[in-house]
Design an enzyme around this catalytic site. Sequence first.
Site, PDB file in Angstrom:
ATOM      1  N   LYS A  93       1.548   0.710   9.027  1.00 31.34           N
ATOM      2  CA  LYS A  93       2.650   0.844   8.079  1.00 31.34           C
ATOM      3  C   LYS A  93       2.645   2.241   7.465  1.00 31.34           C
ATOM      4  O   LYS A  93       1.575   2.807   7.200  1.00 31.34           O
ATOM      5  CB  LYS A  93       2.502  -0.234   6.996  1.00 31.34           C
ATOM      6  CG  LYS A  93       3.647  -0.313   5.994  1.00 31.34           C
ATOM      7  CD  LYS A  93       3.394  -1.459   5.017  1.00 31.34           C
ATOM      8  CE  LYS A  93       4.481  -1.595   3.964  1.00 31.34           C
ATOM      9  NZ  LYS A  93       4.195  -2.720   3.031  1.00 31.34           N
ATOM     10  N   SER A 133       7.724  -5.857   2.524  1.00 33.45           N
ATOM     11  CA  SER A 133       8.082  -4.502   2.908  1.00 33.45           C
ATOM     12  C   SER A 133       7.434  -4.042   4.209  1.00 33.45           C
ATOM     13  O   SER A 133       7.706  -2.932   4.674  1.00 33.45           O
ATOM     14  CB  SER A 133       7.678  -3.537   1.774  1.00 33.45           C
ATOM     15  OG  SER A 133       6.271  -3.559   1.533  1.00 33.45           O
ATOM     16  N   SER A 142       4.185  -8.857   0.934  1.00 33.65           N
ATOM     17  CA  SER A 142       4.788  -7.918   1.879  1.00 33.65           C
ATOM     18  C   SER A 142       4.272  -8.027   3.306  1.00 33.65           C
ATOM     19  O   SER A 142       4.873  -7.457   4.219  1.00 33.65           O
ATOM     20  CB  SER A 142       4.586  -6.482   1.381  1.00 33.65           C
ATOM     21  OG  SER A 142       5.300  -6.260   0.187  1.00 33.65           O
TER      22      SER A 142
END
Length: 465
Positions: free
Chosen positions: A87, A161, A185
């Site tokens: 990420k 996210s 997330s």
Amino acid sequence: MNSMPPIADLDLRRASLCQLLHWLAVGRVQPQALADAYQHAIERLNPELNAYVDQRSGLLQEQAHMADRRRRDGVIGRLDGIPLALKDNFDMAGWPTRVGLPGREKPVQDDAHVVARLRASGAVLVGKTNMDEGALGAATDNPHFGATHNPHRHGYSAGGSSGGAAAAVAAGLAVAAVGSDSLGSIRIPASYCGVYALKPTHGEISARGLVPAARRLDAVGLLARSVDDLTVLLQVLAGYDADDARSRRRRVAFALPDWEPGNLRAGLLPDLAAVGVQPEVIEVFEAAMAKLPHALGDRRTVDFADWNFSRTRRAGLLLMEAEMLGTFATDLANTERPVSARFRDMLGYAAGKSAADYAVADRVLDAATLKMRRLFAQVDVLVLPTTPQGAFPLDGPVPDSQADLTSFASLAGCPAVSLPMGSLPNGMPVGLQLVGARGSDLRLLELAAVCAATLDAEPTYPVIA
């Protein structure tokens, strides 16, 4: 061994991490060929999915070449040759850490702790994945880098996210991925994309080099296509880091994976509809529960009347927004490449709150810890859906409640696992969440493996291939 037919690229991309480690060990596939299979798929599919925002084929091939050489020399690491995604809120030396924001193009100098661990294990780092702006959201519909589409249906959210990471794993563009989880997330996109996720006990994996959302909530999260893969990744990445103020030196020792499923005390919420879970999700959850009579043992209704899921999730969000005012002060002041109006407004909400408001929100974490202690004195595991809904259209309204069911584990610092439990009437996957006491990570993973085998909950392959 050499007379066996080659493994098709699609089969390589659908294989679990553990299966690929076996094929690499016996010579069925070489790191270079594995990297090629993933690179070709990324070039073909990522323009449609938008899972990666920074991916460099030359560096991927260079890492794979080094893994080939290590295998020839007989000196290999635990994850040697395995392509993994990261990420874009983790530092990786030589790459920018954009955090979903504009204007962050300068490469960083040092690796995050987890990146250093992955490199030491021989993992092949494929690239950086898309995320919500500043990690503040759960849709991965980024105004600067575009939306990540759900691999199961174009035009639908992958969650967030860590949506880019989950989409990459689900679509076979990475074997597994490392993301972050502050209020859900990792688990929300795992539920929407039909893959497995672990949010470990808070502090179990060092968050050094992770751009903070809220340090008291931030956890390094893991995404994979099987429970066993999560266990391997946890073993590689877990451990004390003296340079991370919240790293744990086994203050709560890992509980051995020795639960007897038939004697398990499983806690269930008394009324899912009352906490906002949609009817179609309740139907899938109840069908899953009907298949797990032995795995979940003694089922007990637990009292959550004193816990307002929506209000406590909002308290956690305020903690994130308040800390981000400091973390992203330079980005907020950048007039040449400004943040979005939505992001500015959300942080502006925190700026309008008082220190007393922040203190009240912070006390929710203490309340969650006490709630957790009382809860796990009565049961061994809390079982509930991961999300109140399934993936939603990107062009429609974003549900406020996405993190309602995931926020409790974050606020209490507990480990939580999300695994696929079935499909909604529209064919989209939805996840089952297991939450345990601090330190019960390995026990949760063992139970998740039992549940996955009983549910036959292998990831449903996306239409996109």
